[in-house]
Write an enzyme that holds these catalytic residues in place. Structure first.
Site, PDB file in Angstrom:
ATOM      1  CB  SER A  17      -0.734  -0.123   1.116  1.00  0.00           C
ATOM      2  OG  SER A  17      -1.829   1.279   1.301  1.00  0.00           O
ATOM      3  CE  LYS A  67     -11.429  -0.794  -1.741  1.00  0.00           C
ATOM      4  NZ  LYS A  67     -11.238  -0.571  -3.121  1.00  0.00           N
ATOM      5  CG  ASN A  88     -12.324   4.077  -0.372  1.00  0.00           C
ATOM      6  OD1 ASN A  88     -13.322   4.675   0.101  1.00  0.00           O
ATOM      7  ND2 ASN A  88     -11.422   4.458  -1.152  1.00  0.00           N
TER       8      ASN A  88
END
Length: 278
Positions: A17, A67, A88
């Site tokens: 990420s 999500k 999100n």
């Protein structure tokens, strides 16, 4: 919320990420001494981990596979999250988590930045969760015709219903369709980065306009190479990542993704530099 200064991105996997770099750059520019980390959280662990958060936590960014479960656990949803069933972003409040889907606005902003401000017709490759957000993003830009290329006809049914709710006509095609696809202004690829679509992709590349491939690792993808061979431009998912993160910062700072930040241009510039240098 005044003393809440902890933020993080949750997901599984999570080591890839880039959200920590993006958010750290934004909060430095805003002179906020907030912390933003990353934590590996599985779908099964999510309810328990969420219940452990105390009043020092301001919010969360959420990536796959969280999500949908995050959407179910939210006490309030914005319109994009309500329509897509995907969250999100969490803004943590005393009443519980408020859920947002900034992927929709992030993709719309990325398309506009790429010069696709009002696409008349568009194509989406794939019919998964990202395709759902893509339909809403295109609707925000005024698109009224979207073709979804999917192997399974049944996968397009919920997208067609979503399209009807926002005034977008959804049609279906397949990768092995012998008919020449109609030209479109933009193609959004909502497929895994290493997927092999075979030779059937060539006509879609030739008639696909700009390709926005939501993948941003291992670039260029095989799909992007096909677009370039056909003489069309291809961009990766980093602009979408950047703009959805900016909308998250708006939420964490002011509670509303529609309200710009003070000195937002400077914040966006700092985030863009962090993204390039990450």
């Amino acid at each position: 919320m005044l003393s809440a200064d902890r933020l993080a991105v949750w997901g599984d996997p999570i080591d890839h990420s880039r959200s920590p770099s993006l958010h750290a750059a934004a909060y430095r520019e805003l002179r906020l001494s907030w912390t933003y980390g990353r934590q590996r959280v599985t779908e099964a662990e999510f309810p328990a981990r969420l219940s452990e958060l105390d009043g020092t936590w301001r919010g969360l960014s959420l990536t796959m596979p969280l999500k949908n479960v995050a959407c179910s656990a939210a006490v309030e949803l914005d319109d994009a999250a309500l329509r897509t069933g995907a969250v999100n972003t969490y803004l943590l409040t005393a009443e519980g988590p408020r859920g947002f889907n900034t992927d929709v606005g992030g993709l719309a902003r990325a398309l506009h930045e790429a010069g696709v401000g009002e696409p008349r017709a568009a194509r989406i490759l794939g019919a998964g969760a990202t395709a759902t957000s893509a339909v809403l993003s295109l609707a925000q830009l005024g698109t009224r015709r979207v073709e979804v290329v999917a192997r399974r006809p049944e996968a397009v049914i919920p997208l067609r219903a979503l399209g009807e709710s926002v005034g977008v006509e959804i049609s279906r095609a397949s990768f092995d369709d012998p008919r020449m696809p109609s030209p479109v202004d933009v193609t959004i690829a909502a497929l895994p980065g290493k997927v092999d679509v075979g030779p059937g992709i060539r006509p879609f590349a030739e008639n696909g306009g700009l390709l926005v491939d939501v993948v941003y690792g291992n670039w260029p993808t095989a799909l992007a190479e096909q677009w370039r061979v056909a003489g069309n431009e291809a961009i990766n998912g980093l602009p979408m990542l950047l703009h959805q993160a900016l909308l998250q910062v708006r939420i964490f700072v002011g509670g509303d993704p529609a309200v710009p930040l003070e000195r937002e241009n400077a914040v966006l510039a700092a985030m863009r530099i962090a993204l390039v240098g990450d």
